[in-house]
Design a protein around this motif. Structure first.
Motif, PDB file in Angstrom:
ATOM      1  N   ASP A   1      -9.745  -1.072  -1.341  1.00 61.22           N
ATOM      2  CA  ASP A   1      -9.141  -0.614  -1.858  1.00 61.22           C
ATOM      3  C   ASP A   1      -7.613  -0.385  -1.175  1.00 61.22           C
ATOM      4  OD1 ASP A   1      -8.866  -2.872  -3.442  1.00 61.22           O
ATOM      5  OD2 ASP A   1      -9.516  -1.320  -4.795  1.00 61.22           O
TER       6      ASP A   1
ATOM      7  N   LYS B   1      -4.285   0.371  -2.011  1.00 65.79           N
ATOM      8  CA  LYS B   1      -3.295  -0.594  -2.714  1.00 65.79           C
ATOM      9  C   LYS B   1      -3.199  -0.519  -4.063  1.00 65.79           C
ATOM     10  CE  LYS B   1      -4.482  -5.895  -1.810  1.00 65.79           C
ATOM     11  NZ  LYS B   1      -5.026  -6.752  -1.830  1.00 65.79           N
TER      12      LYS B   1
ATOM     13  N   TYR C   1       0.628  -1.340  -0.419  1.00 66.16           N
ATOM     14  CA  TYR C   1      -0.272  -0.110   0.127  1.00 66.16           C
ATOM     15  C   TYR C   1       1.289   1.679   0.059  1.00 66.16           C
ATOM     16  CZ  TYR C   1      -3.748  -2.945   1.658  1.00 66.16           C
ATOM     17  OH  TYR C   1      -4.374  -4.119   1.487  1.00 66.16           O
TER      18      TYR C   1
END
Length: 239
Positions: free
Chosen positions: A103, A125, A37
């Protein structure tokens, strides 16, 4: 960016305290969260930074339950677990809890009990739409991006000064990467970095002839004040 430096210093304070620690959290983990990330947004003291200003903020959740958090080259390793809504990273005896989004993982009040200030950091992400920095640009920043030209001008007494100076002599281009070009009377007087904080548009960088240059943006109105030893003008700008 000054705000990035503030965020980096604050987080480095706690990371250095736990540099070689490895937490002992155990529990379930959602393997769909595994991956790398990148930092996409940081907010503290009422100001948000994003995009390149968050470079160096990284998080990795590994399949074996290890987690690595990196801030500008400082790294700590801990353990992570998750439930349906949150991710918990444990370093030494400290739990860092993040909210799971699409995400994204957002740490609200990041290490507040250790740092003593409110600070929110969002990681997205890598390779997902969530990692697009434009998703995190504050509305005021979006509104300021573009080419501006003076529409009216006042003097130090807040009186109309258009008889002395043509308002259109002041132009400004504010770019999405927070660079800018300020032109006065046909000459580029500054190429500063710009930021927006609490109704103030801040210009960081040298100005020709050491002139003063600052702006404000309130209720959709953008003004730039230009001052020298002899002159003081405030230009109301329009796109």
């Amino acid at each position: 960016c000054k705000m990035k430096k503030i965020i980096s210093i604050l987080t480095a304070m706690i990371l250095c305290m736990a540099m070689v620690a490895c937490g002992g959290s155990s529990g379930k983990r959602d393997n769909s969260l595994v991956g790398k990330y990148i930092g996409v947004s940081g907010t503290t003291f009422g100001m948000t930074v994003y995009g390149e200003d968050m470079a160096g903020f990284n998080l990795e959740l590994k399949k074996d339950g290890k987690a690595t958090l990196a801030i500008d080259g400082e790294n700590v390793t801990g353990k992570w677990v998750s439930d349906d809504d949150t991710v918990t990273i444990t370093v030494e005896n400290t739990d860092i809890v993040g909210d799971i989004g699409k995400d994204t993982i957002t740490f609200n009040g990041f290490l507040k009990e250790h740092l003593g200030v409110e600070m929110d950091i969002t990681f997205a992400k890598e390779g997902t739409d969530a990692a697009n920095p434009e998703n995190y640009m504050p509305e005021e920043d979006k509104a300021l991006i573009g080419e501006w030209v003076g529409a009216s001008v006042t003097d130090v007494l807040d009186e109309d000064a258009s008889g002395k100076v043509d308002p259109a002599l002041m132009t400004a281009t504010l770019n999405s990467d927070h660079t800018a070009s300020i032109v006065f009377d046909g000459e580029e007087i500054a190429t500063p970095e710009w930021s927006y904080f609490s109704e103030a548009v801040l210009f960081e960088g040298d100005v020709l002839d050491d002139a003063g240059l600052y702006g404000d943006y309130k209720d959709g109105e953008f003004k730039i004040t230009y001052s020298t030893g002899d002159d003081y003008y405030t230009f109301t700008m329009e796109k």
